[in-house]
Design an enzyme around this catalytic site. Structure first.
Site, PDB file in Angstrom:
ATOM      1  N   HIS A 184      -5.817 -10.159   5.656  1.00 55.15           N
ATOM      2  CA  HIS A 184      -5.144  -9.735   6.256  1.00 55.15           C
ATOM      3  C   HIS A 184      -3.494 -10.220   6.287  1.00 55.15           C
ATOM      4  O   HIS A 184      -3.095 -11.280   5.345  1.00 55.15           O
ATOM      5  CB  HIS A 184      -5.187 -10.534   7.777  1.00 55.15           C
ATOM      6  CG  HIS A 184      -4.890 -10.251   8.979  1.00 55.15           C
ATOM      7  ND1 HIS A 184      -3.536 -10.830   9.330  1.00 55.15           N
ATOM      8  CD2 HIS A 184      -5.355  -8.917  10.408  1.00 55.15           C
ATOM      9  CE1 HIS A 184      -2.613  -9.636  10.786  1.00 55.15           C
ATOM     10  NE2 HIS A 184      -4.311  -8.682  11.195  1.00 55.15           N
TER      11      HIS A 184
ATOM     12  N   GLU B 111     -12.213  -7.531  12.181  1.00 53.77           N
ATOM     13  CA  GLU B 111     -13.057  -6.094  12.250  1.00 53.77           C
ATOM     14  C   GLU B 111     -14.577  -6.167  11.735  1.00 53.77           C
ATOM     15  O   GLU B 111     -15.447  -5.902  11.794  1.00 53.77           O
ATOM     16  CB  GLU B 111     -12.885  -5.128  11.546  1.00 53.77           C
ATOM     17  CG  GLU B 111     -11.112  -4.516  11.647  1.00 53.77           C
ATOM     18  CD  GLU B 111     -10.851  -3.730  12.423  1.00 53.77           C
ATOM     19  OE1 GLU B 111     -11.183  -3.661  13.871  1.00 53.77           O
ATOM     20  OE2 GLU B 111      -9.980  -3.052  12.972  1.00 53.77           O
TER      21      GLU B 111
HETATM   22  N1  ACO Z   1     -10.392  -7.073  -0.346  1.00 55.98           N
HETATM   23  C1  ACO Z   1     -10.342  -7.610  -2.050  1.00 55.98           C
HETATM   24  N2  ACO Z   1      -9.116  -7.319  -2.190  1.00 55.98           N
HETATM   25  C2  ACO Z   1      -8.252  -7.733  -0.875  1.00 55.98           C
HETATM   26  C3  ACO Z   1      -8.224  -7.114   0.698  1.00 55.98           C
HETATM   27  C4  ACO Z   1      -9.745  -7.185   0.329  1.00 55.98           C
HETATM   28  N3  ACO Z   1     -10.259  -6.791   2.174  1.00 55.98           N
HETATM   29  N4  ACO Z   1      -7.201  -7.310   0.976  1.00 55.98           N
HETATM   30  C5  ACO Z   1      -6.257  -8.173   0.171  1.00 55.98           C
HETATM   31  N5  ACO Z   1      -6.891  -8.079  -1.410  1.00 55.98           N
HETATM   32  C6  ACO Z   1      -6.189  -8.429  -2.268  1.00 55.98           C
HETATM   33  C7  ACO Z   1      -5.296  -6.784  -2.524  1.00 55.98           C
HETATM   34  O1  ACO Z   1      -6.387  -6.008  -3.481  1.00 55.98           O
HETATM   35  C8  ACO Z   1      -4.306  -7.308  -2.945  1.00 55.98           C
HETATM   36  O2  ACO Z   1      -4.910  -7.839  -4.434  1.00 55.98           O
HETATM   37  P1  ACO Z   1      -3.863  -7.598  -5.864  1.00 55.98           P
HETATM   38  O3  ACO Z   1      -2.353  -7.890  -5.506  1.00 55.98           O
HETATM   39  O4  ACO Z   1      -4.295  -8.231  -6.937  1.00 55.98           O
HETATM   40  O5  ACO Z   1      -4.294  -5.324  -6.670  1.00 55.98           O
HETATM   41  C9  ACO Z   1      -4.394  -8.604  -2.836  1.00 55.98           C
HETATM   42  O6  ACO Z   1      -5.304  -9.074  -1.850  1.00 55.98           O
HETATM   43  C10 ACO Z   1      -3.182  -8.918  -1.363  1.00 55.98           C
HETATM   44  O7  ACO Z   1      -3.192  -7.191  -0.591  1.00 55.98           O
HETATM   45  P2  ACO Z   1      -2.448  -6.667  -0.100  1.00 55.98           P
HETATM   46  O8  ACO Z   1      -2.313  -5.428  -0.005  1.00 55.98           O
HETATM   47  O9  ACO Z   1      -0.811  -7.142  -0.068  1.00 55.98           O
HETATM   48  O10 ACO Z   1      -2.366  -6.565   1.539  1.00 55.98           O
HETATM   49  P3  ACO Z   1      -1.546  -6.634   3.253  1.00 55.98           P
HETATM   50  O11 ACO Z   1      -1.132  -7.626   3.621  1.00 55.98           O
HETATM   51  O12 ACO Z   1      -0.724  -5.298   2.507  1.00 55.98           O
HETATM   52  O13 ACO Z   1      -2.770  -5.795   3.662  1.00 55.98           O
HETATM   53  C11 ACO Z   1      -4.879  -5.452   4.906  1.00 55.98           C
HETATM   54  C12 ACO Z   1      -3.641  -6.457   4.031  1.00 55.98           C
HETATM   55  C13 ACO Z   1      -4.372  -4.044   4.471  1.00 55.98           C
HETATM   56  C14 ACO Z   1      -5.653  -6.082   6.175  1.00 55.98           C
HETATM   57  C15 ACO Z   1      -6.031  -5.655   2.996  1.00 55.98           C
HETATM   58  O14 ACO Z   1      -6.495  -6.847   3.366  1.00 55.98           O
HETATM   59  C16 ACO Z   1      -7.213  -5.049   3.056  1.00 55.98           C
HETATM   60  O15 ACO Z   1      -7.560  -3.677   3.067  1.00 55.98           O
HETATM   61  N6  ACO Z   1      -8.248  -4.883   4.146  1.00 55.98           N
HETATM   62  C17 ACO Z   1      -9.241  -4.325   4.368  1.00 55.98           C
HETATM   63  C18 ACO Z   1      -9.594  -3.560   5.402  1.00 55.98           C
HETATM   64  C19 ACO Z   1      -9.594  -4.022   6.437  1.00 55.98           C
HETATM   65  O16 ACO Z   1     -10.175  -4.878   7.218  1.00 55.98           O
HETATM   66  N7  ACO Z   1      -8.523  -3.501   7.386  1.00 55.98           N
HETATM   67  C20 ACO Z   1      -8.533  -4.061   9.089  1.00 55.98           C
HETATM   68  C21 ACO Z   1      -7.336  -5.051   9.303  1.00 55.98           C
HETATM   69  S1  ACO Z   1      -6.991  -5.547  10.292  1.00 55.98           S
HETATM   70  C22 ACO Z   1      -6.596  -5.057  12.218  1.00 55.98           C
HETATM   71  O17 ACO Z   1      -6.032  -4.370  11.622  1.00 55.98           O
HETATM   72  C23 ACO Z   1      -7.216  -4.802  13.457  1.00 55.98           C
END
Ligand code: ACO
Length: 516
Positions: A401, A454
């Site tokens: 998140h 989610e």
């Molecule tokens: N699984 C694996 N790795 C992850 C995940 C995940 N679910 N989420 C973040 N990371 C990793 C990324 O790969 C990144 O690592 P890296 O820099 O080595 O590539 C690091 O954690 C940081 O990720 P960011 O992209 O900077 O996190 P951001 O804040 O932009 O993204 C997000 C948040 C979009 C929710 C992300 O965690 C994600 O894609 N999750 C999966 C999709 C999801 O569950 N979405 C629902 C969100 S809740 C809502 O909107 C109601």
């Protein structure tokens, strides 16, 4: 007072940049003494100690509050903030300032092994900022606008480090545990929870608004046919736009607050009806009209399935809906406010927000989270499945998140709802959650990744009979209440949202080449 300067590589921990030794006072000293001590030492706060133990903090803000009241025989104990949050000296500067910004604090005592050793404040941040070149600061906007404050709001907020969020002044989870969706809708729309009479008036106002306008209803079968195979949310965009057009929603710039309120209620009430009608028509089933006796969630399930739902299913969905009404400046809410800031109409802002919500990184994840749990299938496959996915660079749906760096409180509540419902796959989901968090901590040790809303949303909605393609649409039925509250707030005190970008292409101006 001295402040330790940063190392050549820049300050890294609180201990390196804090002001120390801390200026202290005891609770029984008069406030005037503390104020004088702050003035002579040039600091903005005193840490209140009892022996070596921190019992409070008195800041310039407290002195302003005091000056605005009757300063009688004020003692520090009466005006300080008791039991303030503190920070350890080895905590990273970025983390400490995230906490300052999130809580609106200006000062946090630095405590080492139970003993106060300094104070870290926004002033210390300014001290660091001064050693950065000005042009660097101008361009140093975090990617994805992470942590950037773009507006003031009275609707609610998220404290990601604490795992807490609120609507108005109430803990959102407490509201989801104890109130109906209509009560919380009233809170967001009218600014307060309703008493009995207000509830009856609000009910009488919103229930007729559930009906689809006749001219839109007439074209729905054609639309559903034309959009065969389209997701219900995609069709919703078109029909919300149509409702706005047929009901003459004008630019928000030209409307008064009462007109915008009426449009907001109209759209929130009709969105569930539109979604269910489109869903059924696409499946060749007749539209089920709203049930005037049923509450928001029960009526939604009724319009979707044609049957009055079991009360525990209606309540499970209702709790999910309440928990997802609002959540800070998420991408869809921000989109709604940007569109409103241009003076565009309320339907346009809601359509834009629906588009933003539809993406898998925002609202489009719950069906994918359920796919993942199903694909894993059994606890003995979880480790290899999860490890393999993360190592291949995939994102685990329902994890991570932007704001929460600890348990997402919505997820925690929905986990208990799933347990209460004895939902299918709940035990597997719990195992997957535990292993995924451990595997992510091992493979991405510098990230704090936990399950988000989610994960158990998918388990709860599935248990309550909501089909997978209606997961994100169900999210929309509640979030539209948050969007419209933000739209009204933006319109009430508007300034065009128009940021800038840093140009990084080939240096201009270059001669335009002749036409070949
Ligand atoms: N699984 C694996 N790795 C992850 C995940 C995940 N679910 N989420 C973040 N990371 C990793 C990324 O790969 C990144 O690592 P890296 O820099 O080595 O590539 C690091 O954690 C940081 O990720 P960011 O992209 O900077 O996190 P951001 O804040 O932009 O993204 C997000 C948040 C979009 C929710 C992300 O965690 C994600 O894609 N999750 C999966 C999709 C999801 O569950 N979405 C629902 C969100 S809740 C809502 O909107 C109601």
């Amino acid at each position: 007072m001295t402040a330790t300067g940063g190392s050549a590589a820049g300050p890294r921990t609180v201990g390196e940049i804090m002001s120390h030794p801390p200026v202290t006072a005891t609770p029984d000293e008069p406030v005037a003494v503390a104020a004088e001590r702050m003035r002579t030492q040039g600091v903005g706060s005193v840490v209140v100690v009892n022996g070596e133990r921190v019992v409070g903090i008195l800041t310039e803000r407290d002195l302003v509050r005091l000056a605005a009241s009757e300063p009688a025989a004020a003692s520090i104990a009466e005006w300080m903030t008791p039991d303030p949050d503190s920070v350890a000296p080895d905590v990273a500067v970025t983390e400490a300032f995230a906490s300052l910004a999130e809580h609106g604090y200006r000062h946090i005592p630095v405590v080492d092994d139970g003993r106060v050793v300094g104070v870290v404040s926004m002033r210390d941040l300014m001290r660091i900022a001064q050693i950065q070149p000005a042009d660097h600061l101008a361009h140093d906007v975090p990617r994805g606008l992470e942590g950037v404050v773009v507006a003031e709001t009275t609707i609610g907020d998220v404290r990601g480090l604490e795992g807490f969020y609120h609507y108005r002044q109430y803990n959102a989870i407490d509201l989801a545990e104890t109130r109906s969706l209509d009560d919380v809708w009233h809170l967001l729309s009218e600014g307060e929870l309703p008493d009995r009479a207000q509830r009856e008036r609000f009910d009488a106002e919103i229930r007729p608004l559930r009906e689809i306008p006749p001219s839109v209803k007439a074209v729905l079968p054609e639309l559903a046919l034309a959009g065969e195979g389209a997701r219900p949310l995609d069709m919703l965009r078109t029909t919300v736009s149509l409702v706005g057009a047929t009901e003459g929603f004008g630019p928000s710039l030209d409307l008064d607050a009462a007109e915008l309120r009426a449009q907001a209620l109209r759209i929130c009430a009709v969105v569930p009806t539109l979604l269910c009608a489109l869903y059924r028509l696409q499946r060749g089933e007749p539209v089920v009209d709203p049930h005037p006796e049923l509450g928001f969630a029960a009526n939604y399930l009724y319009m979707m399935t044609g049957e009055v739902p079991r009360p525990e299913h209606a309540r499970g969905v209702e709790q999910y809906m309440i928990a997802t009404i609002d959540h800070g400046f998420n991408a869809s809410t921000f989109t709604a406010r940007v569109i409103t800031s241009t003076g565009a109409d309320l339907a346009a802002a809601v359509v834009g927000a629906i588009c933003a919500l539809s993406g898998p990184l925002h609202g489009g994840a719950p069906s994918r989270a359920l796919d993942m749990i199903e694909d894993i299938g059994s606890t003995d496959r979880a480790d290899s499945w999860l490890r393999d996915a993360v190592q291949r660079g995939q994102r685990l749906m329902g994890f991570g998140h932007r704001v929460y760096k600890t348990d997402d409180p919505r997820n925690v509540m929905l986990r208990s709802v799933a347990e209460r419902l004895d939902a299918p796959m709940v035990d597997l989901a719990k195992y997957v959650e535990q292993r995924a968090v451990e595997i992510l901590a091992e493979l991405k040790p510098d990230r704090k990744l936990y399950a988000n809303v989610e994960l158990y949303a998918s388990i709860v909605l599935n248990a309550c009979g909501v089909p997978r393609e209606m997961f994100t649409p169900t999210f929309t039925t509640s979030r539209v209440i948050g969007w419209t509250a933000h739209i009204r707030e933006q319109a009430a005190d508007n300034r065009l949202i128009r940021p800038s970008a840093q140009y990084v292409g080939p240096p201009p101006p270059q001669p335009v080449p002749p036409v070949e």
